[in-house]
Design a protein around this motif. Structure first.
Motif, PDB file in Angstrom:
ATOM      1  N   LEU A 413      29.035  31.008  73.405  1.00  0.00           N
ATOM      2  CA  LEU A 413      30.014  29.923  73.383  1.00  0.00           C
ATOM      3  C   LEU A 413      30.960  30.037  74.562  1.00  0.00           C
ATOM      4  N   ILE A 414      31.335  31.252  74.912  1.00  0.00           N
ATOM      5  CA  ILE A 414      32.318  31.473  75.961  1.00  0.00           C
ATOM      6  C   ILE A 414      31.773  31.090  77.331  1.00  0.00           C
ATOM      7  N   ALA A 415      30.465  31.259  77.504  1.00  0.00           N
ATOM      8  CA  ALA A 415      29.875  30.919  78.797  1.00  0.00           C
ATOM      9  C   ALA A 415      29.982  29.429  79.083  1.00  0.00           C
ATOM     10  N   ILE A 416      30.034  28.605  78.036  1.00  0.00           N
ATOM     11  CA  ILE A 416      30.159  27.167  78.211  1.00  0.00           C
ATOM     12  C   ILE A 416      31.629  26.747  78.269  1.00  0.00           C
ATOM     13  N   ASP A 417      32.430  27.267  77.346  1.00  0.00           N
ATOM     14  CA  ASP A 417      33.845  26.911  77.272  1.00  0.00           C
ATOM     15  C   ASP A 417      34.656  28.162  77.555  1.00  0.00           C
ATOM     16  N   LYS A 418      35.199  28.292  78.754  1.00  0.00           N
ATOM     17  CA  LYS A 418      35.862  29.522  79.156  1.00  0.00           C
ATOM     18  C   LYS A 418      37.325  29.568  78.735  1.00  0.00           C
ATOM     19  N   THR A 419      37.802  28.523  78.112  1.00  0.00           N
ATOM     20  CA  THR A 419      39.219  28.533  77.715  1.00  0.00           C
ATOM     21  C   THR A 419      39.368  28.593  76.201  1.00  0.00           C
ATOM     22  N   HIS A 420      39.060  27.502  75.538  1.00  0.00           N
ATOM     23  CA  HIS A 420      39.249  27.452  74.096  1.00  0.00           C
ATOM     24  C   HIS A 420      37.974  26.973  73.400  1.00  0.00           C
ATOM     25  N   THR A 421      37.900  27.284  72.117  1.00  0.00           N
ATOM     26  CA  THR A 421      36.826  26.753  71.288  1.00  0.00           C
ATOM     27  C   THR A 421      37.404  26.285  69.967  1.00  0.00           C
ATOM     28  N   LYS A 422      36.945  25.145  69.519  1.00  0.00           N
ATOM     29  CA  LYS A 422      37.416  24.619  68.238  1.00  0.00           C
ATOM     30  C   LYS A 422      36.727  25.311  67.065  1.00  0.00           C
ATOM     31  N   CYS A 423      35.585  25.893  67.337  1.00  0.00           N
ATOM     32  CA  CYS A 423      34.811  26.531  66.275  1.00  0.00           C
ATOM     33  C   CYS A 423      34.932  28.042  66.419  1.00  0.00           C
ATOM     34  N   VAL A 424      35.856  28.644  65.674  1.00  0.00           N
ATOM     35  CA  VAL A 424      36.068  30.090  65.712  1.00  0.00           C
ATOM     36  C   VAL A 424      35.024  30.754  64.825  1.00  0.00           C
ATOM     37  N   ILE A 425      34.147  31.563  65.447  1.00  0.00           N
ATOM     38  CA  ILE A 425      33.048  32.182  64.726  1.00  0.00           C
ATOM     39  C   ILE A 425      33.187  33.698  64.823  1.00  0.00           C
ATOM     40  N   GLY A 426      32.909  34.399  63.723  1.00  0.00           N
ATOM     41  CA  GLY A 426      32.958  35.857  63.724  1.00  0.00           C
ATOM     42  C   GLY A 426      33.420  36.374  62.383  1.00  0.00           C
ATOM     43  N   ASP A 427      33.441  37.687  62.255  1.00  0.00           N
ATOM     44  CA  ASP A 427      33.871  38.331  61.013  1.00  0.00           C
ATOM     45  C   ASP A 427      35.392  38.425  61.020  1.00  0.00           C
ATOM     46  N   MET A 428      36.027  37.817  60.033  1.00  0.00           N
ATOM     47  CA  MET A 428      37.490  37.738  59.975  1.00  0.00           C
ATOM     48  C   MET A 428      38.127  39.121  59.896  1.00  0.00           C
ATOM     49  N   CYS A 429      37.444  40.114  59.332  1.00  0.00           N
ATOM     50  CA  CYS A 429      38.007  41.457  59.167  1.00  0.00           C
ATOM     51  C   CYS A 429      38.201  42.167  60.499  1.00  0.00           C
ATOM     52  N   TYR A 430      37.441  41.751  61.533  1.00  0.00           N
ATOM     53  CA  TYR A 430      37.506  42.415  62.836  1.00  0.00           C
ATOM     54  C   TYR A 430      38.046  41.466  63.918  1.00  0.00           C
ATOM     55  N   MET A 431      38.428  40.273  63.534  1.00  0.00           N
ATOM     56  CA  MET A 431      38.783  39.249  64.505  1.00  0.00           C
ATOM     57  C   MET A 431      40.230  39.392  64.972  1.00  0.00           C
ATOM     58  N   ASP A 432      40.427  39.210  66.265  1.00  0.00           N
ATOM     59  CA  ASP A 432      41.754  39.215  66.870  1.00  0.00           C
ATOM     60  C   ASP A 432      42.595  38.080  66.257  1.00  0.00           C
TER      61      ASP A 432
END
Length: 552
Positions: A413-432
């Motif tokens: 996702l970051i390679a396409i959108d280098k600033t922000h993303t509306k779709c936050v994906i990942g494990d909430m327990c380890y997420m910044d």
């Protein structure tokens, strides 16, 4: 000619050769006597009754021979060597052969030992006591030898010898069987083909209609099969294009697999991992162990970014990053082929059924290796690559407990959108938490996630137990009040090794990575350097020394 209690004689009268006739043996120059059956021994002798012609024609012969074989000839009267030249091979003799000392056993009893072929039978003789062996019907050969009686192919004999067609009758389709043959009526008829009474099963119009229906059905089936094959090929091509095949074909270091190549591995018996994401299979490709990741589904956003993810991973070549060997694009949800890592994930080692002992030396090795892989992605590639989903489940361990970072699902996702993303994906327990609030993923986001993983590695407690941030909050609160209280949260297995300096340095590093202020978090290269220094300088202590150190 005589045998036991039996004799047979004949007289041959002879005046001049003119009296005898070729072909007749009726007493003029030649006579014959018939032998009775059941003679065990035969003696032949001749007696002269007149001397009238003996000096002129001194030739006399006597022989036991088959009745129909010999034809008298006047030439036979001249010289003793006439018949020897005429019949150098001797004369044919038919013997009534039989085994005389016993008879055939009762029905159902074993055959006598003389009948050695399994396809033979025993027959009592008609001339006196005894028996002979014969091949069963449908067999021919020598019944006195093992396997001497062999099956007769009646159908082949009918074709080769037309004279045998009456013996092996068949007015239909002849099929040889062991010990016989079958004769079936031709298609569309019924009856007895051996007697030639096959009759039409259906009227001719019905037969024509049936054949027409069968032909039409066959055409329809062929057309449907061709259409299915065409649709399958079209769908395969569409999947290939949709999944970025034309672009990925040009990417170095990535092999494009056909689905038929992976099909033998994608079997339920080869599953080594299963979850909400899909399944992971273990198998061999070119004699090398691989892991194939087959996702359950991919949303539209992931579908569009899949090509970019493959390109990113093709550029990442590092000993602490899982190697992507290739992918299969001919299916709706692409399959990824990775190198196989035998010990599974760090999560499995810390908390799963595969839970193993982890002394501090191993934990430092895992932490330093994972940090080295992330530092390489952040600073040592031509384009900065952010992972975005660092957690124990995405850190795999090889046979030496060396870590390999896997799953680049967020980095694409970051390679396409280098600033922000509306779709936050990942494990909430380890997420910044900053990334969670703003949608802005940075290098420091990976640093925060790594800090949580490092804390979980040191405490052997799940970051997800209870409230999502319970472990992080408990550790940070304890560290604020008393550094030693925070260190007391570390796993007792490593506390027994008792290296206060290393524990303090690890606690400080965890706190630095988890700082709320993004700009105050260290770079991943700094995290790696600090861990490598601790790894090199650490010398394991004995358990007894460690225990006394903890007590004091």
């Amino acid at each position: 000619m005589s045998g036991t209690n039996y004799s047979a004689a004949c007289n041959s009268l002879f005046d001049t050769p003119a009296k005898a006739e070729n072909g007749t043996c009726m007493g003029l120059g030649c006579c014959e006597a018939e032998l009775a059956p059941e003679l065990g021994m035969i003696t032949v002798s001749m007696y002269k009754q007149s001397n009238s012609m003996w000096e002129t024609f001194p030739c006399t012969y006597a022989m036991v021979v088959e009745r129909s074989w010999y034809n008298f000839s006047l030439q036979d009267l001249y010289g003793y060597d006439v018949l020897d030249k005429k019949f150098p091979g001797g004369v044919p003799l038919v013997l009534d052969f039989a085994i005389r000392n016993e008879s055939c056993p009762a029905e159902g009893k074993p055959l006598p030992t003389a009948c050695r072929s399994s396809n033979s039978l025993c027959v009592n003789t008609t001339n006196g006591q005894g028996y002979v062996c014969k091949c069963q019907e449908g067999y021919e050969g020598n019944p006195y030898l093992p396997d001497g009686c062999q099956d007769i192919d009646e159908c082949e004999l009918r074709d080769e010898q037309p004279a045998l067609r009456d013996q092996y009758r068949c007015y239909g389709i002849c099929k040889n069987t062991i010990g016989g043959y079958d004769c079936q009526c031709k298609f569309g008829t019924k009856g007895d083909a051996k007697t030639g009474t096959c009759t039409q099963l259906f009227p001719l119009p019905a037969m024509v209609a049936t054949l027409g229906i069968i032909g039409l059905t066959s055409i329809v089936v062929v057309v449907v099969l061709f259409k299915l094959l065409f649709d399958e090929r079209r769908k395969t091509k569409e999947f290939f294009i949709k999944n970025g095949g034309p672009v990925l074909e040009k990417v170095d270091n990535i092999k494009i697999f056909k689905k038929e190549e992976l099909k033998p591995i994608i079997q339920s018996c080869n599953v080594i991992g299963k979850g909400g994401f899909g399944e992971v299979y273990k198998g061999l490709i070119d004699d090398k162990l691989v892991a194939i990741k087959k996702s359950i589904n991919v949303d539209k956003l992931q579908e569009k970014q899949f090509t970019n993810e493959i390109i990113i991973q093709s550029k990442v070549i590092h000993k602490n990053i899982i190697k992507l060997i290739g992918c299969c694009l001919e299916v709706d949800v692409p399959m990824l082929v990775y190198e196989f890592v035998p010990r599974g994930s760090l999560h499995d080692i810390l908390h799963g059924n595969r839970k193993e002992s982890l002394p501090l030396q191993k934990r430092l090795n895992i932490a330093a290796g994972a940090a080295e892989g992330l530092a390489y992605m952040h600073s040592k590639t031509s384009t900065t690559i952010l992972h975005g989903d660092i957690k124990p489940g995405n850190i795999l361990l090889d046979e030496n407990f060396d870590p390999k970072i896997s799953d680049f699902g967020i980095s694409r996702l970051i390679a396409i959108d280098k600033t922000h993303t509306k779709c936050v994906i990942g494990d909430m327990c380890y997420m910044d938490p900053i990334y969670l609030q703003s949608g802005l993923l940075t290098k420091q986001s990976d640093v925060y996630s790594f800090g949580v993983v490092l804390l979980e590695l040191l405490t052997r407690q799940k970051a997800s137990s209870g409230e999502d941030t319970r472990l992080v909050t408990t550790f940070l609160d304890a560290y604020t009040e008393d550094h030693k209280g925070a260190i007391d949260l570390f796993d007792r297995e490593i506390l027994l090794e008792g290296d206060t300096e290393v524990f303090n340095n690890l606690a400080i590093l965890v706190v630095d990575c988890l700082k709320f202020e993004v700009e105050r978090r260290p770079e991943m290269t700094d995290v790696e350097e600090r861990l490598q220094t601790m790894k090199r300088s650490y010398v394991p202590k004995s358990i007894s020394d460690a225990s006394s150190s903890i007590d004091t």
